[in-house]
Design an enzyme around this catalytic site. Sequence first.
Site, PDB file in Angstrom:
ATOM      1  N   LEU A 182       0.914  -1.280   0.258  1.00 39.36           N
ATOM      2  CA  LEU A 182       0.105  -0.093   0.081  1.00 39.36           C
ATOM      3  C   LEU A 182       0.772   1.283   0.004  1.00 39.36           C
ATOM      4  CD1 LEU A 182      -2.908  -0.748   2.478  1.00 39.36           C
ATOM      5  CD2 LEU A 182      -2.846  -1.117   0.291  1.00 39.36           C
ATOM      6  N   GLY A 190       1.093  -5.329   0.934  1.00 39.42           N
ATOM      7  CA  GLY A 190      -0.119  -5.246   0.335  1.00 39.42           C
ATOM      8  C   GLY A 190       0.390  -6.019  -1.041  1.00 39.42           C
ATOM      9  N   ASN A 222       4.871  -8.061   6.166  1.00 36.60           N
ATOM     10  CA  ASN A 222       5.623  -7.674   7.149  1.00 36.60           C
ATOM     11  C   ASN A 222       4.805  -6.496   7.931  1.00 36.60           C
ATOM     12  OD1 ASN A 222       5.299  -5.913   4.906  1.00 36.60           O
ATOM     13  ND2 ASN A 222       7.228  -4.679   5.215  1.00 36.60           N
ATOM     14  N   GLU A 223       3.585  -6.408   7.958  1.00 34.49           N
ATOM     15  CA  GLU A 223       2.763  -5.575   8.727  1.00 34.49           C
ATOM     16  C   GLU A 223       3.206  -5.433  10.241  1.00 34.49           C
ATOM     17  OE1 GLU A 223       1.548  -7.250   6.380  1.00 34.49           O
ATOM     18  OE2 GLU A 223       0.181  -6.119   4.980  1.00 34.49           O
TER      19      GLU A 223
HETATM   20  C1  LIG Z   1      -2.869   1.081   6.483  1.00 33.48           C
HETATM   21  C2  LIG Z   1      -3.384  -0.295   6.393  1.00 33.48           C
HETATM   22  C3  LIG Z   1      -4.450  -0.450   7.596  1.00 33.48           C
HETATM   23  C4  LIG Z   1      -5.046  -1.327   7.797  1.00 33.48           C
HETATM   24  C5  LIG Z   1      -4.542  -2.897   7.371  1.00 33.48           C
HETATM   25  C6  LIG Z   1      -5.508  -3.245   6.172  1.00 33.48           C
HETATM   26  C7  LIG Z   1      -5.401  -4.253   5.456  1.00 33.48           C
HETATM   27  C8  LIG Z   1      -4.267  -5.063   5.381  1.00 33.48           C
HETATM   28  C9  LIG Z   1      -3.796  -5.789   4.182  1.00 33.48           C
HETATM   29  C10 LIG Z   1      -2.777  -5.352   3.652  1.00 33.48           C
HETATM   30  C11 LIG Z   1      -1.946  -4.291   4.357  1.00 33.48           C
HETATM   31  C12 LIG Z   1      -0.839  -3.813   3.631  1.00 33.48           C
HETATM   32  C13 LIG Z   1       0.066  -2.790   4.430  1.00 33.48           C
HETATM   33  C14 LIG Z   1       0.783  -2.256   3.552  1.00 33.48           C
HETATM   34  O1  LIG Z   1       1.074  -2.624   2.326  1.00 33.48           O
HETATM   35  S1  LIG Z   1       1.968  -0.970   3.980  1.00 33.48           S
HETATM   36  C15 LIG Z   1       3.105  -0.875   3.086  1.00 33.48           C
HETATM   37  C16 LIG Z   1       4.382  -1.730   3.421  1.00 33.48           C
HETATM   38  N1  LIG Z   1       5.495  -1.841   2.431  1.00 33.48           N
HETATM   39  C17 LIG Z   1       6.567  -1.774   2.758  1.00 33.48           C
HETATM   40  O2  LIG Z   1       6.916  -2.205   3.979  1.00 33.48           O
HETATM   41  C18 LIG Z   1       7.601  -1.674   1.587  1.00 33.48           C
HETATM   42  C19 LIG Z   1       8.999  -1.000   2.528  1.00 33.48           C
HETATM   43  N2  LIG Z   1       9.796  -0.829   1.274  1.00 33.48           N
HETATM   44  C20 LIG Z   1      10.680  -1.693   0.829  1.00 33.48           C
HETATM   45  O3  LIG Z   1      11.140  -2.529   1.246  1.00 33.48           O
HETATM   46  C21 LIG Z   1      11.627  -1.012  -0.318  1.00 33.48           C
HETATM   47  O4  LIG Z   1      11.128   0.229  -0.641  1.00 33.48           O
HETATM   48  C22 LIG Z   1      11.451  -1.876  -1.641  1.00 33.48           C
HETATM   49  C23 LIG Z   1      12.111  -3.426  -1.668  1.00 33.48           C
HETATM   50  C24 LIG Z   1       9.878  -2.147  -2.198  1.00 33.48           C
HETATM   51  C25 LIG Z   1      12.077  -1.190  -2.861  1.00 33.48           C
HETATM   52  O5  LIG Z   1      13.536  -0.773  -2.437  1.00 33.48           O
HETATM   53  P1  LIG Z   1      14.458  -0.030  -3.263  1.00 33.48           P
HETATM   54  O6  LIG Z   1      15.580   0.033  -2.588  1.00 33.48           O
HETATM   55  O7  LIG Z   1      14.547  -0.432  -4.858  1.00 33.48           O
HETATM   56  O8  LIG Z   1      13.958   1.485  -3.058  1.00 33.48           O
HETATM   57  P2  LIG Z   1      13.975   2.439  -2.197  1.00 33.48           P
HETATM   58  O9  LIG Z   1      14.815   3.201  -2.335  1.00 33.48           O
HETATM   59  O10 LIG Z   1      13.690   1.635  -0.747  1.00 33.48           O
HETATM   60  O11 LIG Z   1      12.454   3.209  -2.271  1.00 33.48           O
HETATM   61  C26 LIG Z   1      12.298   3.939  -3.346  1.00 33.48           C
HETATM   62  C27 LIG Z   1      11.069   5.174  -3.038  1.00 33.48           C
HETATM   63  O12 LIG Z   1       9.897   4.480  -2.915  1.00 33.48           O
HETATM   64  C28 LIG Z   1       9.275   4.710  -1.605  1.00 33.48           C
HETATM   65  N3  LIG Z   1       8.392   3.901  -1.060  1.00 33.48           N
HETATM   66  C29 LIG Z   1       8.890   2.585  -0.734  1.00 33.48           C
HETATM   67  N4  LIG Z   1       7.768   1.806  -0.355  1.00 33.48           N
HETATM   68  C30 LIG Z   1       6.777   2.574  -0.575  1.00 33.48           C
HETATM   69  C31 LIG Z   1       5.481   2.463  -0.316  1.00 33.48           C
HETATM   70  N5  LIG Z   1       4.913   1.455   0.276  1.00 33.48           N
HETATM   71  N6  LIG Z   1       4.552   3.530  -0.615  1.00 33.48           N
HETATM   72  C32 LIG Z   1       4.918   4.718  -0.873  1.00 33.48           C
HETATM   73  N7  LIG Z   1       6.328   4.790  -1.172  1.00 33.48           N
HETATM   74  C33 LIG Z   1       7.031   3.771  -0.993  1.00 33.48           C
HETATM   75  C34 LIG Z   1      10.585   4.992  -0.805  1.00 33.48           C
HETATM   76  O13 LIG Z   1      10.087   5.864   0.350  1.00 33.48           O
HETATM   77  C35 LIG Z   1      11.425   5.787  -1.855  1.00 33.48           C
HETATM   78  O14 LIG Z   1      11.001   7.160  -1.712  1.00 33.48           O
HETATM   79  P3  LIG Z   1      12.212   8.279  -2.060  1.00 33.48           P
HETATM   80  O15 LIG Z   1      12.935   7.966  -3.124  1.00 33.48           O
HETATM   81  O16 LIG Z   1      12.990   8.232  -0.651  1.00 33.48           O
HETATM   82  O17 LIG Z   1      11.283   9.450  -2.105  1.00 33.48           O
END
Ligand SMILES: CC/C=C\C/C=C\C/C=C\C=C\CC(=O)SCCNC(=O)CCNC(=O)[C@H](O)C(C)(C)COP(=O)(O)OP(=O)(O)OC[C@H]1O[C@@H](n2cnc3c(N)ncnc32)[C@H](O)[C@@H]1OP(=O)(O)O
Length: 279
Positions: A100, A132, A156-157
């Site tokens: 997400l 997500g 990893n929530e």
């Molecule tokens: C809110 C929920 C409430 C209730 C629960 C409801 C339902 C449950 C069902 C699903 C729940 C899902 C919850 C989620 O999905 S929360 C999001 C979880 N995601 C993560 O933890 C991702 C973490 N990120 C990573 O591991 C890495 O970024 C990567 C492996 C995806 C990519 O690695 P890279 O080294 O290639 O790139 P980065 O330099 O780390 O990132 C580039 C850039 O992208 C931004 N970013 C990363 N992830 C997200 C994201 N999820 N949303 C928005 N933006 C994201 C990161 O900050 C970098 O930005 P900048 O370049 O620094 O500006």
Amino acid sequence: EHHQWKKRRLSQATSSQGIREGATQGCHLRRHFSNNKILVELDEASGVAIMKLKNPPVNSLSLELLTEFSITIEKLEVDRSCRGVIFLTSAAPKIFSAGLDITEMSVQELWLLLNGSNMVTIAAINGSSPAGGCLMAMCCDFRIMADNPKYTIGLNETQLGIVAPFWLKDTITNILGHRLTEQSLQLGQMYTSALKIGLVDQLVPEDKVQSTAAYFLTDEKMHEDCNTSVVLRTLMFKALRKNSRVLCAFLREECNSVPRILSNLHKIININIYYRISL
Ligand SMILES: CC/C=C\C/C=C\C/C=C\C=C\CC(=O)SCCNC(=O)CCNC(=O)[C@H](O)C(C)(C)COP(=O)(O)OP(=O)(O)OC[C@H]1O[C@@H](n2cnc3c(N)ncnc32)[C@H](O)[C@@H]1OP(=O)(O)O
């Protein structure tokens, strides 16, 4: 209310709302649809639709992407040349989806769409797939992932302080079983060996993810050992899963009542409290 929502989505899907279409004539017709965040290529001969997510840099599931996702799935559902076969992959290298968008959220509809769909769905996981992203892959009928130890997948929530709602827990329990689900959610574990635990069905070289998904869907010989086509087996699988109608009703209710746009982390915390109360 859900019916109304579906009708609204369908009228958007059939209107010109941001969807560009084109066709190329090779040995058979391939149709392309695209909007800002999703690219679709539909091969009319095989009925295989490839749906690519395109939300740089990390394919996060933003509200815009999720809205276009709904419109695209519904457009394919009513397209007679799509024989119920679709697979989901990323247009970006190395990342299937970062989950997400942490500033927004609306993921229940995605769950409903994929779980309620009559189409066979395959996740072609061509990169990392946390939270997500993993949920989206788990909602598909099969998961084929790039064999690259750098790519991890999992929920990893817990590491993010998010409590997984029960329908997310049920989704992963269907795949991993009870005990492994508990461990996985307690630790918020990301897996490099997802095949071993059954979180993905097949690991293939990175450049073969998409072609394996297509082969899997169209080559009946691959399944001759059980003498039943993959499409028939999947439809049976879906019918079995649809037993959870109560769950679907709950989620529909929730889609209407949970605020759909979260603009900051503070609201994410509120949503978590909401989930705790509703468990
Ligand atoms: C809110 C929920 C409430 C209730 C629960 C409801 C339902 C449950 C069902 C699903 C729940 C899902 C919850 C989620 O999905 S929360 C999001 C979880 N995601 C993560 O933890 C991702 C973490 N990120 C990573 O591991 C890495 O970024 C990567 C492996 C995806 C990519 O690695 P890279 O080294 O290639 O790139 P980065 O330099 O780390 O990132 C580039 C850039 O992208 C931004 N970013 C990363 N992830 C997200 C994201 N999820 N949303 C928005 N933006 C994201 C990161 O900050 C970098 O930005 P900048 O370049 O620094 O500006």
